[in-house]
Design a protein around this motif. Structure first.
Motif, PDB file in Angstrom:
ATOM      1  N   ALA A 243      43.686  37.302  41.925  1.00  0.00           N
ATOM      2  CA  ALA A 243      44.702  36.439  41.333  1.00  0.00           C
ATOM      3  C   ALA A 243      45.471  35.684  42.412  1.00  0.00           C
ATOM      4  CB  ALA A 243      45.660  37.269  40.482  1.00  0.00           C
ATOM      5  N   LEU A 244      45.641  36.273  43.586  1.00  0.00           N
ATOM      6  CA  LEU A 244      46.346  35.602  44.668  1.00  0.00           C
ATOM      7  C   LEU A 244      45.482  34.568  45.370  1.00  0.00           C
ATOM      8  CD1 LEU A 244      48.206  38.613  46.314  1.00  0.00           C
ATOM      9  CD2 LEU A 244      49.224  36.738  45.019  1.00  0.00           C
ATOM     10  N   LEU A 245      44.194  34.836  45.509  1.00  0.00           N
ATOM     11  CA  LEU A 245      43.325  33.984  46.312  1.00  0.00           C
ATOM     12  C   LEU A 245      42.422  33.057  45.502  1.00  0.00           C
ATOM     13  CD1 LEU A 245      42.166  36.476  49.080  1.00  0.00           C
ATOM     14  CD2 LEU A 245      43.783  34.602  49.309  1.00  0.00           C
ATOM     15  N   ASN A 246      42.005  33.457  44.326  1.00  0.00           N
ATOM     16  CA  ASN A 246      41.030  32.683  43.567  1.00  0.00           C
ATOM     17  C   ASN A 246      41.584  32.249  42.223  1.00  0.00           C
ATOM     18  OD1 ASN A 246      39.315  34.920  45.079  1.00  0.00           O
ATOM     19  ND2 ASN A 246      38.087  33.076  44.914  1.00  0.00           N
ATOM     20  N   LYS A 247      41.219  31.045  41.841  1.00  0.00           N
ATOM     21  CA  LYS A 247      41.501  30.565  40.504  1.00  0.00           C
ATOM     22  C   LYS A 247      40.193  30.047  39.944  1.00  0.00           C
ATOM     23  CE  LYS A 247      46.204  29.663  41.199  1.00  0.00           C
ATOM     24  NZ  LYS A 247      47.273  29.414  41.704  1.00  0.00           N
ATOM     25  N   ASN A 248      39.673  30.729  38.957  1.00  0.00           N
ATOM     26  CA  ASN A 248      38.374  30.396  38.349  1.00  0.00           C
ATOM     27  C   ASN A 248      37.291  30.416  39.416  1.00  0.00           C
ATOM     28  OD1 ASN A 248      39.698  30.062  35.857  1.00  0.00           O
ATOM     29  ND2 ASN A 248      40.235  27.986  36.407  1.00  0.00           N
ATOM     30  N   ASP A 249      36.489  29.367  39.484  1.00  0.00           N
ATOM     31  CA  ASP A 249      35.412  29.310  40.466  1.00  0.00           C
ATOM     32  C   ASP A 249      35.770  28.384  41.622  1.00  0.00           C
ATOM     33  OD1 ASP A 249      33.773  31.126  39.179  1.00  0.00           O
ATOM     34  OD2 ASP A 249      32.934  29.590  37.875  1.00  0.00           O
ATOM     35  N   GLN A 250      37.041  28.214  41.886  1.00  0.00           N
ATOM     36  CA  GLN A 250      37.492  27.360  42.970  1.00  0.00           C
ATOM     37  C   GLN A 250      37.314  28.063  44.311  1.00  0.00           C
ATOM     38  OE1 GLN A 250      38.615  24.156  42.427  1.00  0.00           O
ATOM     39  NE2 GLN A 250      37.870  24.617  40.371  1.00  0.00           N
ATOM     40  N   PRO A 251      37.332  27.298  45.423  1.00  0.00           N
ATOM     41  CA  PRO A 251      37.277  27.938  46.740  1.00  0.00           C
ATOM     42  C   PRO A 251      38.473  28.863  46.937  1.00  0.00           C
ATOM     43  CG  PRO A 251      37.064  25.549  46.928  1.00  0.00           C
ATOM     44  CD  PRO A 251      37.421  25.850  45.505  1.00  0.00           C
ATOM     45  N   ILE A 252      38.312  29.839  47.802  1.00  0.00           N
ATOM     46  CA  ILE A 252      39.421  30.729  48.127  1.00  0.00           C
ATOM     47  C   ILE A 252      40.553  29.883  48.691  1.00  0.00           C
ATOM     48  CG2 ILE A 252      40.129  32.570  49.708  1.00  0.00           C
ATOM     49  CD1 ILE A 252      37.297  33.737  49.253  1.00  0.00           C
ATOM     50  N   ASN A 253      41.770  30.181  48.266  1.00  0.00           N
ATOM     51  CA  ASN A 253      42.927  29.382  48.661  1.00  0.00           C
ATOM     52  C   ASN A 253      44.041  30.306  49.117  1.00  0.00           C
ATOM     53  OD1 ASN A 253      45.133  27.632  48.786  1.00  0.00           O
ATOM     54  ND2 ASN A 253      44.319  26.373  47.135  1.00  0.00           N
ATOM     55  N   LEU A 254      44.517  30.102  50.336  1.00  0.00           N
ATOM     56  CA  LEU A 254      45.597  30.930  50.869  1.00  0.00           C
ATOM     57  C   LEU A 254      46.956  30.551  50.303  1.00  0.00           C
ATOM     58  CD1 LEU A 254      44.591  31.017  54.640  1.00  0.00           C
ATOM     59  CD2 LEU A 254      43.970  32.612  52.821  1.00  0.00           C
ATOM     60  N   GLU A 255      47.009  29.473  49.539  1.00  0.00           N
ATOM     61  CA  GLU A 255      48.280  28.968  49.025  1.00  0.00           C
ATOM     62  C   GLU A 255      49.083  30.031  48.290  1.00  0.00           C
ATOM     63  OE1 GLU A 255      49.503  25.759  45.735  1.00  0.00           O
ATOM     64  OE2 GLU A 255      48.229  25.024  47.345  1.00  0.00           O
ATOM     65  N   GLY A 256      48.402  30.930  47.598  1.00  0.00           N
ATOM     66  CA  GLY A 256      49.103  31.964  46.847  1.00  0.00           C
ATOM     67  C   GLY A 256      49.735  33.032  47.713  1.00  0.00           C
ATOM     68  N   VAL A 257      49.403  33.057  49.011  1.00  0.00           N
ATOM     69  CA  VAL A 257      49.916  34.118  49.872  1.00  0.00           C
ATOM     70  C   VAL A 257      50.719  33.562  51.039  1.00  0.00           C
ATOM     71  CG1 VAL A 257      49.314  36.112  51.289  1.00  0.00           C
ATOM     72  CG2 VAL A 257      47.958  35.587  49.276  1.00  0.00           C
ATOM     73  N   VAL A 258      50.077  32.838  51.947  1.00  0.00           N
ATOM     74  CA  VAL A 258      50.738  32.461  53.200  1.00  0.00           C
ATOM     75  C   VAL A 258      51.774  31.353  53.047  1.00  0.00           C
ATOM     76  CG1 VAL A 258      50.368  31.608  55.547  1.00  0.00           C
ATOM     77  CG2 VAL A 258      48.853  33.341  54.606  1.00  0.00           C
ATOM     78  N   PRO A 259      51.441  30.164  52.490  1.00  0.00           N
ATOM     79  CA  PRO A 259      52.461  29.122  52.424  1.00  0.00           C
ATOM     80  C   PRO A 259      53.664  29.476  51.559  1.00  0.00           C
ATOM     81  CG  PRO A 259      50.316  28.159  52.256  1.00  0.00           C
ATOM     82  CD  PRO A 259      50.141  29.659  52.127  1.00  0.00           C
ATOM     83  N   ALA A 260      53.524  30.455  50.660  1.00  0.00           N
ATOM     84  CA  ALA A 260      54.649  30.863  49.824  1.00  0.00           C
ATOM     85  C   ALA A 260      55.661  31.703  50.610  1.00  0.00           C
ATOM     86  CB  ALA A 260      54.140  31.656  48.622  1.00  0.00           C
ATOM     87  N   TRP A 261      55.273  32.148  51.781  1.00  0.00           N
ATOM     88  CA  TRP A 261      56.168  32.936  52.626  1.00  0.00           C
ATOM     89  C   TRP A 261      57.302  32.041  53.109  1.00  0.00           C
ATOM     90  CZ3 TRP A 261      55.829  37.962  52.646  1.00  0.00           C
ATOM     91  CH2 TRP A 261      56.561  38.686  53.585  1.00  0.00           C
ATOM     92  N   PRO A 262      58.522  32.572  53.264  1.00  0.00           N
ATOM     93  CA  PRO A 262      59.655  31.730  53.674  1.00  0.00           C
ATOM     94  C   PRO A 262      59.371  30.946  54.957  1.00  0.00           C
ATOM     95  CG  PRO A 262      60.411  33.917  53.053  1.00  0.00           C
ATOM     96  CD  PRO A 262      58.902  33.961  53.076  1.00  0.00           C
ATOM     97  N   GLU A 263      59.725  29.665  54.945  1.00  0.00           N
ATOM     98  CA  GLU A 263      59.531  28.797  56.102  1.00  0.00           C
ATOM     99  C   GLU A 263      60.256  29.375  57.318  1.00  0.00           C
ATOM    100  OE1 GLU A 263      57.465  25.917  57.682  1.00  0.00           O
ATOM    101  OE2 GLU A 263      57.464  26.289  55.542  1.00  0.00           O
ATOM    102  N   GLY A 264      59.614  29.293  58.456  1.00  0.00           N
ATOM    103  CA  GLY A 264      60.220  29.811  59.677  1.00  0.00           C
ATOM    104  C   GLY A 264      59.980  31.293  59.916  1.00  0.00           C
ATOM    105  N   ARG A 265      59.352  31.974  58.972  1.00  0.00           N
ATOM    106  CA  ARG A 265      59.051  33.399  59.126  1.00  0.00           C
ATOM    107  C   ARG A 265      57.568  33.572  59.364  1.00  0.00           C
ATOM    108  NH1 ARG A 265      62.578  37.236  56.648  1.00  0.00           N
ATOM    109  NH2 ARG A 265      61.366  38.657  57.916  1.00  0.00           N
ATOM    110  N   ASP A 266      57.226  34.339  60.350  1.00  0.00           N
ATOM    111  CA  ASP A 266      55.826  34.649  60.604  1.00  0.00           C
ATOM    112  C   ASP A 266      55.335  35.652  59.563  1.00  0.00           C
ATOM    113  OD1 ASP A 266      56.230  34.638  64.226  1.00  0.00           O
ATOM    114  OD2 ASP A 266      56.014  33.008  62.808  1.00  0.00           O
ATOM    115  N   ALA A 267      54.054  35.589  59.240  1.00  0.00           N
ATOM    116  CA  ALA A 267      53.501  36.477  58.204  1.00  0.00           C
ATOM    117  C   ALA A 267      52.049  36.789  58.511  1.00  0.00           C
ATOM    118  CB  ALA A 267      53.609  35.823  56.832  1.00  0.00           C
ATOM    119  N   LYS A 268      51.600  37.894  57.960  1.00  0.00           N
ATOM    120  CA  LYS A 268      50.214  38.312  58.136  1.00  0.00           C
ATOM    121  C   LYS A 268      49.808  39.137  56.927  1.00  0.00           C
ATOM    122  CE  LYS A 268      47.464  40.882  61.516  1.00  0.00           C
ATOM    123  NZ  LYS A 268      47.545  41.565  62.819  1.00  0.00           N
TER     124      LYS A 268
END
Length: 124
Positions: A21-46
């Protein structure tokens, strides 16, 4: 790990539906949008070992406002496709032996064939 927030998603290994649910929507390519860019700006994440559709495990790190790398481990050797987190078409893919991997980048999606049990690193 001063100044670095780590998202350990071990539960995703046992519950791949949640990870998908975080990475895939239907048969679309894997997308990091659900995890990394949602992290607060200026904060490092992994995040580490998040399960993704197609029998992949994905890890990534964002530091200083940009995604530094995406690691992909293939369980079954399927073709991998990622909505690239970097602008432009310049993406490098290397395998776990440090060899460059042939790939295509088109319309913001990088894709390549994988082998079972192998790990690949994507960088800008």
């Amino acid at each position: 790990m001063d100044g670095l927030d780590v998202i350990l998603l071990a539960d995703e290994i046992n519950n791949p539906i949640k990870g998908n649910a975080l990475l895939n929507k239907n048969d679309q390519p894997i997308n990091l949008e659900g995890v990394v860019p949602a992290w607060p700006e200026g904060r490092d994440a992994k995040f580490v070992r998040l399960r993704a559709k197609g029998a992949f495990t994905v890890s990534a790190e964002r530091k200083a406002g940009g995604v530094r790398y995406v690691d992909v481990t293939s369980d079954k050797g399927n073709r991998f496709a990622l909505a690239t987190p970097w602008r432009g078409d310049r993406v490098t893919v290397v395998d776990d032996h440090g060899r460059r991997v042939a790939h295509t980048t088109r319309d913001g999606v990088v894709s390549f064939r994988t082998a079972p049990g192998r790990t690949y690193r994507l960088t800008r």
